[in-house]
Design a protein around this motif. Structure first.
Motif, PDB file in Angstrom:
ATOM      1  N   PRO A 128       0.810  -1.226   0.000  1.00 53.12           N
ATOM      2  CA  PRO A 128       0.000   0.000   0.000  1.00 53.12           C
ATOM      3  C   PRO A 128       0.842   1.274   0.000  1.00 53.12           C
ATOM      4  CG  PRO A 128       0.174  -0.852   2.218  1.00 53.12           C
ATOM      5  CD  PRO A 128       0.919  -1.815   1.350  1.00 53.12           C
ATOM      6  N   SER A 129       0.234   2.357  -0.490  1.00 54.59           N
ATOM      7  CA  SER A 129       0.857   3.675  -0.348  1.00 54.59           C
ATOM      8  C   SER A 129       0.577   4.181   1.071  1.00 54.59           C
ATOM      9  CB  SER A 129       0.252   4.648  -1.357  1.00 54.59           C
ATOM     10  OG  SER A 129      -1.116   4.869  -1.040  1.00 54.59           O
ATOM     11  N   ARG A 130       1.305   5.230   1.471  1.00 58.42           N
ATOM     12  CA  ARG A 130       1.067   5.801   2.805  1.00 58.42           C
ATOM     13  C   ARG A 130      -0.369   6.337   2.900  1.00 58.42           C
ATOM     14  NH1 ARG A 130       5.427   6.317   6.112  1.00 58.42           N
ATOM     15  NH2 ARG A 130       4.587   8.056   7.292  1.00 58.42           N
ATOM     16  N   GLU A 131      -0.852   6.892   1.792  1.00 58.14           N
ATOM     17  CA  GLU A 131      -2.217   7.408   1.784  1.00 58.14           C
ATOM     18  C   GLU A 131      -3.224   6.276   2.000  1.00 58.14           C
ATOM     19  OE1 GLU A 131      -2.711  10.572   1.963  1.00 58.14           O
ATOM     20  OE2 GLU A 131      -4.850  10.093   2.155  1.00 58.14           O
ATOM     21  N   GLU A 132      -2.987   5.157   1.354  1.00 56.16           N
ATOM     22  CA  GLU A 132      -3.887   4.009   1.524  1.00 56.16           C
ATOM     23  C   GLU A 132      -3.841   3.492   2.964  1.00 56.16           C
ATOM     24  OE1 GLU A 132      -3.985   1.996  -2.933  1.00 56.16           O
ATOM     25  OE2 GLU A 132      -2.255   1.627  -1.653  1.00 56.16           O
ATOM     26  N   ILE A 133      -2.663   3.519   3.568  1.00 60.06           N
ATOM     27  CA  ILE A 133      -2.552   3.084   4.970  1.00 60.06           C
ATOM     28  C   ILE A 133      -3.374   4.015   5.858  1.00 60.06           C
ATOM     29  CG2 ILE A 133      -0.969   2.838   6.931  1.00 60.06           C
ATOM     30  CD1 ILE A 133       1.208   2.004   4.851  1.00 60.06           C
ATOM     31  N   ARG A 134      -3.247   5.305   5.626  1.00 60.65           N
ATOM     32  CA  ARG A 134      -4.010   6.277   6.432  1.00 60.65           C
ATOM     33  C   ARG A 134      -5.516   6.040   6.271  1.00 60.65           C
ATOM     34  NH1 ARG A 134      -1.336  10.313   8.822  1.00 60.65           N
ATOM     35  NH2 ARG A 134       0.861  10.558   8.285  1.00 60.65           N
ATOM     36  N   GLU A 135      -5.942   5.815   5.032  1.00 63.24           N
ATOM     37  CA  GLU A 135      -7.373   5.557   4.793  1.00 63.24           C
ATOM     38  C   GLU A 135      -7.831   4.289   5.505  1.00 63.24           C
ATOM     39  OE1 GLU A 135      -8.310   5.506   0.603  1.00 63.24           O
ATOM     40  OE2 GLU A 135      -7.571   7.570   0.404  1.00 63.24           O
ATOM     41  N   ALA A 136      -6.991   3.252   5.455  1.00 63.03           N
ATOM     42  CA  ALA A 136      -7.360   1.973   6.076  1.00 63.03           C
ATOM     43  C   ALA A 136      -7.541   2.120   7.584  1.00 63.03           C
ATOM     44  CB  ALA A 136      -6.296   0.916   5.779  1.00 63.03           C
ATOM     45  N   LEU A 137      -6.775   3.033   8.168  1.00 64.62           N
ATOM     46  CA  LEU A 137      -6.802   3.192   9.631  1.00 64.62           C
ATOM     47  C   LEU A 137      -7.750   4.296  10.083  1.00 64.62           C
ATOM     48  CD1 LEU A 137      -2.979   2.850  10.421  1.00 64.62           C
ATOM     49  CD2 LEU A 137      -4.750   1.100  10.674  1.00 64.62           C
ATOM     50  N   GLU A 138      -8.556   4.807   9.171  1.00 61.17           N
ATOM     51  CA  GLU A 138      -9.366   5.975   9.561  1.00 61.17           C
ATOM     52  C   GLU A 138     -10.419   5.650  10.628  1.00 61.17           C
ATOM     53  OE1 GLU A 138     -11.052   7.554   6.016  1.00 61.17           O
ATOM     54  OE2 GLU A 138     -12.502   5.917   5.802  1.00 61.17           O
ATOM     55  N   GLY A 139     -10.758   4.377  10.784  1.00 62.78           N
ATOM     56  CA  GLY A 139     -11.721   3.992  11.826  1.00 62.78           C
ATOM     57  C   GLY A 139     -11.071   3.674  13.160  1.00 62.78           C
ATOM     58  N   ASN A 140      -9.770   3.875  13.249  1.00 69.32           N
ATOM     59  CA  ASN A 140      -9.049   3.609  14.499  1.00 69.32           C
ATOM     60  C   ASN A 140      -8.425   4.908  14.994  1.00 69.32           C
ATOM     61  OD1 ASN A 140      -8.993   0.955  12.858  1.00 69.32           O
ATOM     62  ND2 ASN A 140      -8.482   0.297  14.907  1.00 69.32           N
ATOM     63  N   LEU A 141      -8.831   5.331  16.166  1.00 72.17           N
ATOM     64  CA  LEU A 141      -8.343   6.608  16.698  1.00 72.17           C
ATOM     65  C   LEU A 141      -7.210   6.389  17.694  1.00 72.17           C
ATOM     66  CD1 LEU A 141     -11.741   8.435  17.334  1.00 72.17           C
ATOM     67  CD2 LEU A 141     -10.361   8.341  15.242  1.00 72.17           C
ATOM     68  N   CYS A 142      -6.217   7.285  17.613  1.00 71.02           N
ATOM     69  CA  CYS A 142      -5.116   7.277  18.573  1.00 71.02           C
ATOM     70  C   CYS A 142      -5.019   8.668  19.185  1.00 71.02           C
ATOM     71  CB  CYS A 142      -3.802   6.920  17.879  1.00 71.02           C
ATOM     72  SG  CYS A 142      -2.404   6.972  19.015  1.00 71.02           S
ATOM     73  N   ARG A 143      -4.960   8.689  20.518  1.00 74.14           N
ATOM     74  CA  ARG A 143      -4.898   9.996  21.181  1.00 74.14           C
ATOM     75  C   ARG A 143      -3.468  10.402  21.525  1.00 74.14           C
ATOM     76  NH1 ARG A 143      -9.710   8.239  25.034  1.00 74.14           N
ATOM     77  NH2 ARG A 143      -8.917   6.280  24.251  1.00 74.14           N
ATOM     78  N   CYS A 144      -2.485   9.541  21.198  1.00 74.51           N
ATOM     79  CA  CYS A 144      -1.125   9.824  21.674  1.00 74.51           C
ATOM     80  C   CYS A 144      -0.115  10.110  20.582  1.00 74.51           C
ATOM     81  CB  CYS A 144      -0.571   8.644  22.449  1.00 74.51           C
ATOM     82  SG  CYS A 144      -1.598   8.029  23.757  1.00 74.51           S
ATOM     83  N   THR A 145      -0.117   9.307  19.519  1.00 74.53           N
ATOM     84  CA  THR A 145       1.095   9.240  18.696  1.00 74.53           C
ATOM     85  C   THR A 145       1.183  10.264  17.578  1.00 74.53           C
ATOM     86  OG1 THR A 145       0.075   7.718  17.129  1.00 74.53           O
ATOM     87  CG2 THR A 145       1.194   6.731  19.021  1.00 74.53           C
ATOM     88  N   GLY A 146       0.071  10.827  17.168  1.00 77.94           N
ATOM     89  CA  GLY A 146       0.119  11.691  15.983  1.00 77.94           C
ATOM     90  C   GLY A 146       0.119  10.893  14.688  1.00 77.94           C
ATOM     91  N   TYR A 147       0.025   9.573  14.788  1.00 78.02           N
ATOM     92  CA  TYR A 147      -0.168   8.659  13.644  1.00 78.02           C
ATOM     93  C   TYR A 147       1.078   8.413  12.786  1.00 78.02           C
ATOM     94  CZ  TYR A 147      -5.111   9.129  14.761  1.00 78.02           C
ATOM     95  OH  TYR A 147      -6.318   9.142  15.404  1.00 78.02           O
ATOM     96  N   GLN A 148       2.042   9.338  12.776  1.00 80.04           N
ATOM     97  CA  GLN A 148       3.181   9.198  11.872  1.00 80.04           C
ATOM     98  C   GLN A 148       3.875   7.834  12.037  1.00 80.04           C
ATOM     99  OE1 GLN A 148       3.404  11.619   9.809  1.00 80.04           O
ATOM    100  NE2 GLN A 148       5.221  10.996   8.662  1.00 80.04           N
ATOM    101  N   ASN A 149       4.172   7.497  13.293  1.00 80.41           N
ATOM    102  CA  ASN A 149       4.889   6.238  13.535  1.00 80.41           C
ATOM    103  C   ASN A 149       4.001   5.015  13.298  1.00 80.41           C
ATOM    104  OD1 ASN A 149       7.065   7.749  14.137  1.00 80.41           O
ATOM    105  ND2 ASN A 149       7.113   7.280  16.327  1.00 80.41           N
ATOM    106  N   ILE A 150       2.705   5.206  13.442  1.00 80.29           N
ATOM    107  CA  ILE A 150       1.786   4.092  13.147  1.00 80.29           C
ATOM    108  C   ILE A 150       1.838   3.791  11.650  1.00 80.29           C
ATOM    109  CG2 ILE A 150      -0.651   3.427  13.052  1.00 80.29           C
ATOM    110  CD1 ILE A 150      -1.031   4.933  15.708  1.00 80.29           C
ATOM    111  N   VAL A 151       1.805   4.832  10.838  1.00 78.95           N
ATOM    112  CA  VAL A 151       1.888   4.630   9.382  1.00 78.95           C
ATOM    113  C   VAL A 151       3.251   4.020   9.029  1.00 78.95           C
ATOM    114  CG1 VAL A 151       1.809   5.760   7.121  1.00 78.95           C
ATOM    115  CG2 VAL A 151       0.241   6.490   8.939  1.00 78.95           C
ATOM    116  N   ASN A 152       4.314   4.508   9.672  1.00 84.70           N
ATOM    117  CA  ASN A 152       5.642   3.914   9.446  1.00 84.70           C
ATOM    118  C   ASN A 152       5.630   2.425   9.781  1.00 84.70           C
ATOM    119  OD1 ASN A 152       6.522   6.484   8.887  1.00 84.70           O
ATOM    120  ND2 ASN A 152       7.627   6.772  10.816  1.00 84.70           N
ATOM    121  N   ALA A 153       4.968   2.090  10.893  1.00 83.63           N
ATOM    122  CA  ALA A 153       4.930   0.687  11.333  1.00 83.63           C
ATOM    123  C   ALA A 153       4.203  -0.184  10.315  1.00 83.63           C
ATOM    124  CB  ALA A 153       4.244   0.587  12.697  1.00 83.63           C
ATOM    125  N   VAL A 154       3.093   0.310   9.795  1.00 83.48           N
ATOM    126  CA  VAL A 154       2.329  -0.501   8.833  1.00 83.48           C
ATOM    127  C   VAL A 154       3.117  -0.642   7.532  1.00 83.48           C
ATOM    128  CG1 VAL A 154       0.156  -0.696   7.552  1.00 83.48           C
ATOM    129  CG2 VAL A 154       0.134   0.159   9.904  1.00 83.48           C
TER     130      VAL A 154
END
Ligand code: FES
Ligand code: FES
Length: 167
Positions: free
Chosen positions: A122-148
């Protein structure tokens, strides 16, 4: 109060339990069966902390009644590792610091796992879209996208190795 005897296969193990009609799958998993990986956040299908796989599909287990899972296969985050060996998605969240408090992490991992099975590159954009139903209050998402992204690379490499071994 109506009670029901149901059987759910959780992480490959058949479990018999008795639940009320109104019992949510996430509560059955956590309170009746002791699988505390799925977390309870919003209980209204918004945060994704409770995500598990139900017959292979990522679902928010606060939106499923336990009786609806009767006869089904459920995988929780506990079911991804092979003993002490983390699976590629779990390993990548650890390596890329894709978590802080960890509350959202089991749900993120379960959503990412199913997504990568369907879209291995997947592209990074596709990863972000896939995770749009999962909220994180801590990380800012950048490292989550890196992890995926990193997990996708590992899974592709594993697939290539398996294919080469089969030659
Ligand atoms: S607890 Fe299920 S989506 Fe938030
Ligand atoms: S790591 Fe804290 S909510 Fe995501």
């Amino acid at each position: 109060m109506t009670e029901h005897d149901i059987t759910i296969t959780v992480n490959g193990e058949e479990k018999d339990l008795t639940v009320e009609s109104r019992t949510l799958l996430v509560h059955a998993l956590r309170d009746e069966l002791g699988y505390t990986g799925p977390n309870v956040g919003c209980e209204s299908s918004t945060c994704g902390a409770c995500t598990v796989h139900l017959d292979g599909d990522a679902v928010k287990s606060c939106t499923v009644l336990a009786v609806q899972a009767d006869g089904c296969d459920v995988t929780t985050v506990e079911g991804l590792a092979d003993g002490p060996e983390l699976n590629p998605v779990q390993e990548s969240f650890q390596e890329e610091h894709g978590l802080q408090c960890g509350y959202c992490t089991p749900g993120m991992i379960m959503t990412a796992q199913q997504f990568l099975e369907e879209n291995p590159d997947p592209s990074r954009e596709e990863i972000r879209e896939a995770l749009e139903g999962n909220l994180c209050r801590c990380t800012g998402y950048q490292n989550i996208v890196n992890a995926v992204e990193s997990a996708a690379e590992k899974m592709r490499a594993e697939g290539a190795t398996t294919a080469a071994e089969g030659d």
